[in-house]
Design a protein around this motif. Structure first.
Motif, mmCIF file in Angstrom:
data_model
loop_
_atom_site.group_PDB
_atom_site.id
_atom_site.type_symbol
_atom_site.label_atom_id
_atom_site.label_comp_id
_atom_site.label_asym_id
_atom_site.label_seq_id
_atom_site.Cartn_x
_atom_site.Cartn_y
_atom_site.Cartn_z
ATOM 1 N N GLY A 1 0.820 -1.210 0.000
ATOM 2 C CA GLY A 1 0.000 0.000 0.000
ATOM 3 C C GLY A 1 0.850 1.254 0.000
ATOM 4 O O GLY A 1 2.077 1.209 0.152
ATOM 5 N N SER A 2 0.182 2.392 -0.135
ATOM 6 C CA SER A 2 0.887 3.673 -0.272
ATOM 7 C C SER A 2 1.626 4.093 0.992
ATOM 8 O O SER A 2 2.535 4.924 0.939
ATOM 9 C CB SER A 2 -0.112 4.771 -0.658
ATOM 10 N N LYS A 3 1.229 3.546 2.142
ATOM 11 C CA LYS A 3 1.867 3.912 3.410
ATOM 12 C C LYS A 3 2.853 2.855 3.903
ATOM 13 O O LYS A 3 3.345 2.942 5.033
ATOM 14 C CB LYS A 3 0.798 4.136 4.480
ATOM 15 N N ALA A 4 3.175 1.884 3.072
ATOM 16 C CA ALA A 4 4.079 0.802 3.480
ATOM 17 C C ALA A 4 5.535 1.236 3.308
ATOM 18 O O ALA A 4 6.295 0.651 2.535
ATOM 19 C CB ALA A 4 3.784 -0.459 2.690
ATOM 20 N N PHE A 5 5.927 2.265 4.044
ATOM 21 C CA PHE A 5 7.274 2.818 3.897
ATOM 22 C C PHE A 5 8.343 1.867 4.431
ATOM 23 O O PHE A 5 9.479 1.871 3.958
ATOM 24 C CB PHE A 5 7.370 4.169 4.614
#
Length: 288
Positions: A141-145
């Protein structure tokens, strides 16, 4: 009566002062696993500056005086750095593999975590490379840094990480590993280790890594994995490391929170190791 009025006024002033101080809000919703560390830093800063009091918010809110994140470097200060480690369920048969027990170097880590295309799979088969047991789980996902950080350390893109994908946060991924006997994954050290015992949480095993990246794992390195404080201290003193790491940013325009961030950099760094973090001013470079 006048004295009584003065006393009441002073009391009201003190109450209003406390209320105003409590209005400061620091959001960690973009990096929820940092909440215990930020709460500790706020508590310690309050001891030297009693006027500063702040709530650490773990849920998304429209307004806050500061935001903790793993990606927003613009107009931000770095409070510290998180580190990531490979882990497995304590019952995973992978732990019986001789190569894994010796420790992960770059090649073995790629074999374990990185998916191969058709030609790479054929070459591996020709070289007698066997598939390692276990199912890899990773955040997506977009927040899986943190997945991005781990993938960068392996010099691949996140979509090359093999196995099953999990939506959510680092805490979700950790729970999946604890509940699936065949699970293999990676996560932040601050969640992998128990803050009180300093040891890995029950049900997890940390896969040993070549910390100084010299091609072998020494007894000192292996011993460091038993205690999160010792591990962070060992890595912070190393001139080079293969351990994935990333920055923890605080973004704020509030002068009181900016002063808090400045205190963390000068006086609060000593609290980072006990929570499994590296110092912000470490000589190691965070991987992005």
């Amino acid at each position: 009566m006048m004295k009584k009025g003065i006393i009441i006024a002073i009391a009201l002033f003190a109450i209003l002062g406390r209320i105003n101080a409590q209005e400061l809000k620091i959001s960690v919703s973009d990096a929820r696993f940092t909440a215990p560390l930020v709460e500790k830093l706020v508590k310690e800063y309050n001891k030297v500056n009693p006027d500063f009091q702040a709530q650490v918010l773990t849920q998304n809110e429209a307004e806050s005086d500061a935001r903790i994140s793993l990606d927003d470097a613009s107009n931000s200060n770095v409070l510290g750095r998180y580190i990531m480690l490979p882990i497995a369920n304590a019952k995973n048969v992978l732990l019986e593999n001789k190569k894994v027990r010796k420790g992960l170097n770059g090649k073995l880590a790629k074999q374990l975590f990185v998916s191969k295309d058709y030609l790479e799979a054929l070459e591996a088969e020709d070289n007698g490379e066997k598939e390692l047991p276990g199912t890899v789980y990773s955040l997506t996902g977009s927040k899986a840094f943190t997945t991005q950080t781990f993938a960068n350390a392996l010099k691949v893109t996140p979509n090359k990480i093999k196995g099953k994908k999990i939506l959510g946060r680092e805490e979700n991924a950790l729970n999946v590993v604890k509940s699936h006997a065949d699970a293999v994954s990676f996560n932040v050290a601050s969640l992998i280790y128990d803050t009180n015992s300093r040891q890995p949480v029950e049900g997890l095993v940390v896969l040993p890594v070549d910390l100084d990246d010299n091609g072998k794992i020494s007894d000192e390195e292996r011993a460091a994995f038993a205690d999160v404080n010792q591990l962070a201290n060992y890595i912070d003193k190393s001139s080079e490391t293969s351990v994935p790491s990333g920055n923890i940013y605080i973004n704020t325009k509030h002068p009181k929170v900016a002063a808090f961030a400045a205190w963390v950099l000068t006086n609060g760094q000593s609290y980072l190791h006990q929570y499994g973090y590296l110092e912000a001013n470490s000589k190691l470079t965070a991987q992005k």
